[in-house]
Scaffold this motif. Structure first.
Motif, PDB file in Angstrom:
ATOM      1  N   LEU A 275       0.659  -1.161  -0.035  1.00 22.57           N
ATOM      2  CA  LEU A 275      -0.155  -0.043  -0.046  1.00 22.57           C
ATOM      3  C   LEU A 275       0.932   1.326  -0.038  1.00 22.57           C
ATOM      4  O   LEU A 275       0.594   2.073  -0.517  1.00 22.57           O
ATOM      5  CB  LEU A 275      -0.892  -0.008   1.212  1.00 22.57           C
ATOM      6  N   ARG A 276       2.008   1.148   0.773  1.00 23.54           N
ATOM      7  CA  ARG A 276       2.803   2.459   1.074  1.00 23.54           C
ATOM      8  C   ARG A 276       3.402   2.604  -0.238  1.00 23.54           C
ATOM      9  O   ARG A 276       3.731   3.872  -0.639  1.00 23.54           O
ATOM     10  CB  ARG A 276       3.640   2.030   2.199  1.00 23.54           C
ATOM     11  N   TYR A 277       4.072   1.594  -1.104  1.00 23.27           N
ATOM     12  CA  TYR A 277       4.682   2.097  -2.196  1.00 23.27           C
ATOM     13  C   TYR A 277       4.257   1.730  -3.492  1.00 23.27           C
ATOM     14  O   TYR A 277       4.814   2.127  -4.443  1.00 23.27           O
ATOM     15  CB  TYR A 277       6.084   1.162  -1.912  1.00 23.27           C
TER      16      TYR A 277
ATOM     17  N   SER B 152      -7.785   2.252   9.251  1.00 22.89           N
ATOM     18  CA  SER B 152      -7.391   2.230   7.889  1.00 22.89           C
ATOM     19  C   SER B 152      -7.990   0.420   7.728  1.00 22.89           C
ATOM     20  O   SER B 152      -8.079   0.200   6.455  1.00 22.89           O
ATOM     21  CB  SER B 152      -6.416   2.413   7.662  1.00 22.89           C
ATOM     22  N   LYS B 153      -7.984  -0.143   8.816  1.00 26.64           N
ATOM     23  CA  LYS B 153      -8.500  -1.624   8.688  1.00 26.64           C
ATOM     24  C   LYS B 153      -9.713  -1.976   8.924  1.00 26.64           C
ATOM     25  O   LYS B 153     -10.283  -3.030   9.370  1.00 26.64           O
ATOM     26  CB  LYS B 153      -7.527  -2.645   9.375  1.00 26.64           C
TER      27      LYS B 153
ATOM     28  N   ASP C 261      -7.593  -1.089  -1.448  1.00 30.87           N
ATOM     29  CA  ASP C 261      -6.354  -0.716  -2.436  1.00 30.87           C
ATOM     30  C   ASP C 261      -5.529  -1.846  -2.767  1.00 30.87           C
ATOM     31  O   ASP C 261      -4.437  -1.595  -3.300  1.00 30.87           O
ATOM     32  CB  ASP C 261      -5.846   0.581  -1.726  1.00 30.87           C
ATOM     33  N   LEU C 262      -5.772  -2.917  -2.113  1.00 32.36           N
ATOM     34  CA  LEU C 262      -4.950  -4.000  -2.452  1.00 32.36           C
ATOM     35  C   LEU C 262      -5.629  -4.848  -3.554  1.00 32.36           C
ATOM     36  O   LEU C 262      -6.950  -4.847  -3.751  1.00 32.36           O
ATOM     37  CB  LEU C 262      -4.487  -4.919  -1.164  1.00 32.36           C
TER      38      LEU C 262
ATOM     39  N   LEU D 241      -6.120  -6.994 -10.262  1.00 26.43           N
ATOM     40  CA  LEU D 241      -6.766  -5.679  -9.923  1.00 26.43           C
ATOM     41  C   LEU D 241      -7.092  -5.252  -8.653  1.00 26.43           C
ATOM     42  O   LEU D 241      -7.361  -6.330  -7.938  1.00 26.43           O
ATOM     43  CB  LEU D 241      -7.965  -5.740 -10.854  1.00 26.43           C
ATOM     44  N   LYS D 242      -7.075  -4.102  -8.312  1.00 29.23           N
ATOM     45  CA  LYS D 242      -7.303  -3.589  -6.958  1.00 29.23           C
ATOM     46  C   LYS D 242      -9.004  -3.708  -6.636  1.00 29.23           C
ATOM     47  O   LYS D 242      -9.554  -3.676  -7.808  1.00 29.23           O
ATOM     48  CB  LYS D 242      -7.229  -2.075  -6.800  1.00 29.23           C
ATOM     49  N   VAL D 243      -9.243  -4.341  -5.475  1.00 27.60           N
ATOM     50  CA  VAL D 243     -10.318  -4.659  -5.073  1.00 27.60           C
ATOM     51  C   VAL D 243     -11.536  -3.486  -5.322  1.00 27.60           C
ATOM     52  O   VAL D 243     -12.709  -3.683  -5.522  1.00 27.60           O
ATOM     53  CB  VAL D 243     -10.572  -5.239  -3.812  1.00 27.60           C
TER      54      VAL D 243
END
Ligand SMILES: Nc1ncnc2c1ncn2[C@@H]1O[C@H](COP(=O)(O)OP(=O)(O)OP(=O)(O)O)[C@@H](O)[C@H]1O
Ligand SMILES: [Mg+2]
Lengths: 254, 261
Positions: free
Chosen positions: A21-23, A86-87, B120-121, B160-162
């Motif tokens: 996420l960070r990079y 954020s989680k 975002d993952l 792809l991002k979820v």
């Protein structure tokens, strides 16, 4: 027992996710992590060493070490505080021990710290300094720093889940703390009357301890060792207890 | 019959903040005064029993407390009072050998439009995180990955991002993960709500295989027909109160009668 091991598996997955996420989507990626403390270091060095002509020996190494430890502390507490929020999608949908989120977040910052320490090592050696046997104390030291920071983050995060003002408050406090910790200056510069107050700041202990091992190459006294141990384990235990006590409210209020 | 979940006098209240301040001036005047709160009973004195190997339905209008109830069963919310007891697994089933002490039945939950994803993952990263959170090891997940991807029908979207998934795709992915978890009890909240027909067919197949394997399933749905076709028994909740318990058909009849009257 197996559960415990599995919690570490969860932490590891979360850390991997955090790094992505960070990079993700940033061209220089990891480079930024290394760049940020170096920028701060560069500016402060310019002001204090060049403009103000600070005559201190090995000031660059002295300063960089302080800044790297500080960067870890401020980043870990800030992002750790935010991590529950954020989680929240995970927290409100799956039951798992919530502390893994905090630990994963602090661990991500800790890995960044380790990367930053590589830069420090380069500085250190090119300044003509050599590590001694006491430098080995840095390994347990890092572990204690992790415990202390996690403990504090447990407290901050559980408060932040309910009072979002804490985000702003902590940001301001961090700025104050930066100047009230011996990062850019040495404690010996501080007038006696003020020095004892600075000792109340746990970061003072952490930063001066690290300098003692790296720059004075002198083994810290038993008292210093014990103090660091007590501060770290104590903060961790207190934070963990505080967090666990209200863990179940987090999913409802977040 | 042994019970899988036993719920006794479950009560859950939420605290609702009261926002009476309407003007800026009022907000300034009120700033130092304490906000007033109202207690809201999301569940009051709910008791029921889910038998092992049973499909159990929960039905009721919006906001009646169905999702809250499921979250309590999943351990996410803690009830104010009342007791939830999860049955003990038989010795020598799939937790073989590792423990001699009896373990409670394992639970996999699929709550409100999917397992939580980190938006975002990518799907792949989320599969690993969720799989681990649900108790799988990385090796098990790697082994199950092709099956999950195939089930969800997202072969080309794995990286792809979820957040760029359609809501149906997200739901399929969530269900696909849960379907590959070997739990004793599955808690499902509106799983069929946004899927297309082919996906619903897959869901029904999964339910059928769960039934064959003797799994226990708790199913929340608005769709009385789904409850009727899938569930053995059901409860009907209204405003946090248990209105009816019994066979799925009986409960649905009560529900419809209440809606009509
Ligand atoms: N964390 C919370 N804080 C405050 N109130 C809550 C919380 N969670 C649920 N509620 C309230 O509890 C009530 C029941 O909510 P719940 O989500 O259980 O309804 P539901 O039966 O699942 O409805 P739907 O059919 O729309 O999904 C609602 O009025 C909701 O506002
Ligand atoms: Mg619901």
């Amino acid at each position: 027992m197996t559960n415990h091991l599995h919690n570490w598996a969860i932490i590891w997955q979360l850390v991997k996710g955090d790094f992505k996420l960070r990079y993700k989507g940033s061209m220089l990626g990891y480079f930024w992590t290394l760049f940020k403390p170096l920028m701060l270091f560069g500016v402060i060095y310019l002001v204090f060493s060049v403009f103000l002509r600070n005559p201190m020996q090995n000031y660059a190494v002295f300063l960089l070490l302080g800044i790297i430890i500080w960067t870890f502390f401020s980043e870990a507490t800030m992002t750790g505080m935010n991590s529950l929020l954020s989680k929240r999608d995970l927290i409100t949908k799956i039951y798992f021990p919530r502390e893994v989120i905090i630990l994963a977040s602090v661990l991500s910052s800790f890995i960044t710290l380790l990367l930053n320490l590589i830069i420090f090592a380069i500085f250190y050696v090119s300044a003509g300094l050599m590590p001694g046997v006491t430098t080995l104390l840095f390994i347990p030291y890092l572990f204690l720093l992790f415990l202390f920071t996690s403990g504090l983050t447990f407290i901050l995060a559980s408060l932040y889940a309910r009072f979002h003002d804490l985000g702003h408050i902590w940001e301001v406090l961090l700025q104050i703390l930066f100047w009230l910790s011996p990062i850019v200056y040495d404690l010996s510069f501080v007038p006696e009357a003020y020095r004892q107050w600075l000792y109340l700041n746990p970061l003072t202990q952490f930063i001066s301890y690290s300098r003692r091992i790296f720059l004075i190459n002198q083994s810290p006294s038993l008292k210093q060792n014990l103090l660091l141990l007590i501060i770290s384990v104590g903060t961790f235990a207190l934070g963990y207890y505080f967090f666990k006590r209200q863990e179940y409210i987090i999913a409802e209020t977040i | 019959m042994t019970s899988a979940i036993s719920v006794k006098s479950l009560t859950k209240t939420f605290i609702l903040p009261h926002q009476k301040r309407t003007t800026l001036k009022e907000s300034f005047v009120d700033f130092w005064q304490r906000q007033t709160y109202e207690k809201f009973a999301a569940l009051s004195d709910v008791s029921f029993e889910v038998n092992r190997g049973e499909f159990f339905g929960i039905i009721g209008p919006n906001g009646c407390g169905k999702s809250t109830l499921l979250k309590i069963l999943a351990g996410i919310y803690r009830p104010d009072s009342g007791i939830v007891t999860i049955g003990m697994a038989d010795k020598g089933t799939h937790h073989a050998g590792t423990h001699s002490t009896p373990q409670p039945l394992s639970i996999a939950s699929l709550l409100e439009l999917g397992i939580g994803f980190q938006q975002d993952l990518s799907a792949r990263e989320n599969i690993f995180i969720n799989g681990t959170l649900l108790g799988l090891t990385a090796r098990q997940i790697r082994r199950l990955l092709p099956g999950i991807v195939e089930f969800a029908g997202i072969e080309n979207f794995l990286d792809l991002k979820v957040k760029n998934f359609s809501s149906g795709m997200r739901q399929r992915l969530a269900f696909a993960i849960a379907a590959h978890i070997d739990a004793d009890i599955y808690l499902c909240d509106e799983v069929l709500a946004v899927g297309d027909e082919s996906f619903q067919k897959k869901c029904f197949e999964t339910f059928a295989s769960w039934r064959e394997q003797g799994k226990t399933v708790v199913l929340v749905s608005h769709d009385a027909n789904q409850i009727a076709t899938l569930c053995d028994r059901a409860i009907y909740l209204d405003h946090g109160q248990l209105k009816s318990t019994g066979s799925a058909h009986q409960v649905i009849a009560d529900y419809h009668a209440a809606l009509a009257g």
